[in-house]
Design a protein around this motif. Structure first.
Motif, PDB file in Angstrom:
ATOM      1  N   PRO A 257      -8.467  -5.557 -39.875  1.00 49.63           N
ATOM      2  CA  PRO A 257      -8.913  -4.513 -41.458  1.00 49.63           C
ATOM      3  C   PRO A 257      -8.583  -4.816 -42.439  1.00 49.63           C
ATOM      4  CG  PRO A 257      -7.174  -3.434 -39.402  1.00 49.63           C
ATOM      5  CD  PRO A 257      -7.589  -4.816 -39.029  1.00 49.63           C
ATOM      6  N   HIS A 258      -8.985  -3.897 -43.684  1.00 52.38           N
ATOM      7  CA  HIS A 258      -8.139  -4.543 -44.699  1.00 52.38           C
ATOM      8  C   HIS A 258      -6.879  -5.180 -45.026  1.00 52.38           C
ATOM      9  CE1 HIS A 258      -9.213  -5.487 -49.174  1.00 52.38           C
ATOM     10  NE2 HIS A 258      -8.325  -5.135 -49.859  1.00 52.38           N
ATOM     11  N   ASP A 259      -6.711  -4.792 -44.523  1.00 52.48           N
ATOM     12  CA  ASP A 259      -4.520  -5.114 -44.823  1.00 52.48           C
ATOM     13  C   ASP A 259      -4.375  -6.431 -43.869  1.00 52.48           C
ATOM     14  OD1 ASP A 259      -4.095  -2.737 -46.248  1.00 52.48           O
ATOM     15  OD2 ASP A 259      -3.681  -1.311 -44.371  1.00 52.48           O
ATOM     16  N   VAL A 260      -4.810  -6.114 -42.972  1.00 52.21           N
ATOM     17  CA  VAL A 260      -4.989  -7.482 -42.849  1.00 52.21           C
ATOM     18  C   VAL A 260      -5.198  -9.158 -43.230  1.00 52.21           C
ATOM     19  CG1 VAL A 260      -4.134  -8.701 -40.366  1.00 52.21           C
ATOM     20  CG2 VAL A 260      -4.086  -6.280 -40.763  1.00 52.21           C
ATOM     21  N   ARG A 261      -6.566  -8.533 -43.552  1.00 53.11           N
ATOM     22  CA  ARG A 261      -7.559  -9.559 -44.266  1.00 53.11           C
ATOM     23  C   ARG A 261      -7.506 -10.096 -45.250  1.00 53.11           C
ATOM     24  NH1 ARG A 261     -12.883  -6.509 -45.412  1.00 53.11           N
ATOM     25  NH2 ARG A 261     -12.294  -4.919 -44.452  1.00 53.11           N
TER      26      ARG A 261
END
Length: 364
Positions: A257-261
Motif C-alpha cells: 500500500p501507499h503508506d508502506v511505499r
C-alpha cells in the motif's frame, strides 16, 4: 511455444515424481524441523499460542480484521516446503528458486503474490596470515508476500531475522500495516547490514592504503586483489537489488500500500549510498593495485641500480688485476719497488671516487 498454463500440469507432475523419488530414498523430515517461527498477527499484535501453518492460515481467514501469518523457514528442502506451498498456493517456479537458492536479487509477481530475493552479507574480517576464509560471506532471504501471509526462506547462518521480528512486535503501529510492513522491515534490515559491511571494508581499504604508501612497506598486490574480489562479490549482491526496491516505491503491486511505499523510498536511498560506496571502493582498489605494482617496479629498479653501481666499482680492481696478471715482461712499473702499493692506491682511489659519484646520484 505453448503457453505457460499448458505447461503447468506437466511441471506439477514432474515435481510430484521428484517428491516420490526423494521420499523413497530417505525418511521424511517433519516441516517443523525447518520452521523457525510461525505466528499470527492481528491489529499489530501477535496472537498467543503455537501454530501450524494450516491452523494459522485458517485462523487468519476466519477473522474479519486485518490479520496475517508470518512463517520463517531456514534452508528447507523441496519436500518440506511443498506442504506449505500447497496450503498457501505458492507458485512452483518461486518455490523451486526458494529451495535451490543461489539467485540474483529480484522481484517477481505471480498472480496475487510477490516473490522477492535479497542477498544477505556478513563481514568476517581479513584472514590472518596462513588462514583462508571469505572476507564477505553471502546468504539469501526469499520472501513470499500475499494478501494475508508472509513466508520467509533463509539460506546461510548469518541471515537471522529474529531481531527483525522482535522489533516489529515491539512496534504494533508498524506491524498493523500488514504483510508489506514485514517485507519493508526485512529489506531495511538487509540494506542496513550492507552499510555496516561497507563501513568495515572501508576501514580495511584505508589500512591497506596506508600500508601501500608508507615508506619501505611491503604490501603484496595479491592481498589487494583478494579485497577487490570481495568488493566485487558485495557488488553482485547489492547492485541488482536497486531495481526491485525501486519498483516497490513506484506502486508495482497493490500488495504494497501507499503508506508502506514511502518507507521503501528510505531503503532505496540507503541502497544508493551503498552502491556509490562500492563503486568508490572498486576504483580505489584498482588504483592501489597500480600503486603497489609501481612501487614493486620502483624497488626493483632501485635494486638494479645498486647492483650496477657495485659491479662498476668491482670492475676497477678486476680490470687492473687482469692486466697485471698477463705475465708480460715489459709491463710498466713491474720491477719498481713501489709498484705494488701504487697499484693498491690506484685501485682504492678509483673505487672511492666511483662510490662518491654513485652516492651523489643516489644510486647507493
Amino acid at each position: 511455444m505453448p503457453p505457460l498454463s499448458a505447461l503447468r500440469p506437466a511441471m506439477r507432475a514432474n515435481r510430484q515424481v521428484r517428491r516420490e523419488t526423494v521420499l523413497s530414498n530417505k525418511l521424511r523430515v517433519p516441516i517443523s524441523a525447518y520452521v523457525v517461527d510461525c505466528a499470527v498477527y492481528a491489529d499489530g499484535k501477535r496472537l498467543p499460542g503455537r501454530w501450524t501453518h494450516e491452523r494459522a492460515l485458517a485462523e487468519v481467514r476466519a477473522r474479519t480484521d486485518d490479520a496475517f501469518v508470518w512463517i520463517g523457514l531456514h534452508e528447507p528442502d523441496e519436500e518440506q516446503i511443498t506442504g506449505i506451498a500447497d496450503v498457501f498456493g505458492l507458485h512452483e517456479l518461486a518455490v523451486e528458486d526458494a529451495v535451490h537458492a543461489h539467485q540474483r536479487p529480484k522481484l517477481e509477481r505471480y498472480d496475487d503474490m510477490l516473490f522477492m530475493v535479497l542477498k544477505t552479507v556478513c563481514y568476517r574480517g581479513r584472514p590472518a596470515d596462513g588462514a583462508e576464509h571469505e572476507i564477505v560471506e553471502t546468504g539469501e532471504v526469499m520472501v513470499f508476500l500475499g494478501p494475508d501471509f508472509v513466508i520467509t526462506v533463509r539460506h546461510g547462518d548469518h541471515s537471522s531475522l529474529r531481531d527483525v521480528r522482535r522489533a516489529l512486535e515491539n512496534d504494533p503501529e508498524q506491524l498493523a500495516l500488514g504483510p508489506a510492513a514485514v517485507l519493508h522491515a526485512i529489506s531495511d534490515h538487509v540494506v542496513d547490514s550492507y552499510l555496516d559491511v561497507t563501513a568495515a571494508i572501508e576501514d580495511d581499504i584505508e589500512d591497506m592504503e596506508t600500508r601501500v604508501f608508507a615508506p619501505r612497506s611491503t604490501v603484496d598486490s595479491e592481498q589487494i586483489y583478494v579485497l577487490k574480489r570481495e568488493v566485487l562479490e558485495l557488488r553482485r549482491a547489492v547492485v541488482p537489488l536497486g531495481a526491485p526496491v525501486r519498483k516497490l516505491t513506484e506502486g508495482y503491486s497493490s500488495l504494497v500500500p501507499h503508506d508502506v511505499r514511502s518507507y521503501f523510498r528510505d531503503v532505496d536511498d540507503h541502497l544508493v549510498t551503498v552502491t556509490e560506496r562500492i563503486a568508490g571502493f572498486n576504483e580505489l582498489l584498482t588504483t592501489l593495485i597500480d600503486a603497489a605494482l609501481a612501487k614493486i617496479t620502483l624497488r626493483q629498479n632501485t635494486d638494479m641500480r645498486k647492483i650496477t653501481a657495485y659491479v662498476a666499482i668491482i670492475s676497477v680492481p678486476t680490470m687492473i688485476a687482469g692486466i697485471y696478471g698477463m705475465n708480460f715482461d715489459y709491463i710498466p712499473e713491474l720491477h719498481w719497488s713501489l709498484g705494488y702499493p701504487m697499484v693498491w692506491l690506484v685501485i682504492i682511489g678509483s673505487c672511492l671516487a666511483l662510490f662518491r659519484v654513485f652516492r651523489r646520484n643516489q644510486w647507493l
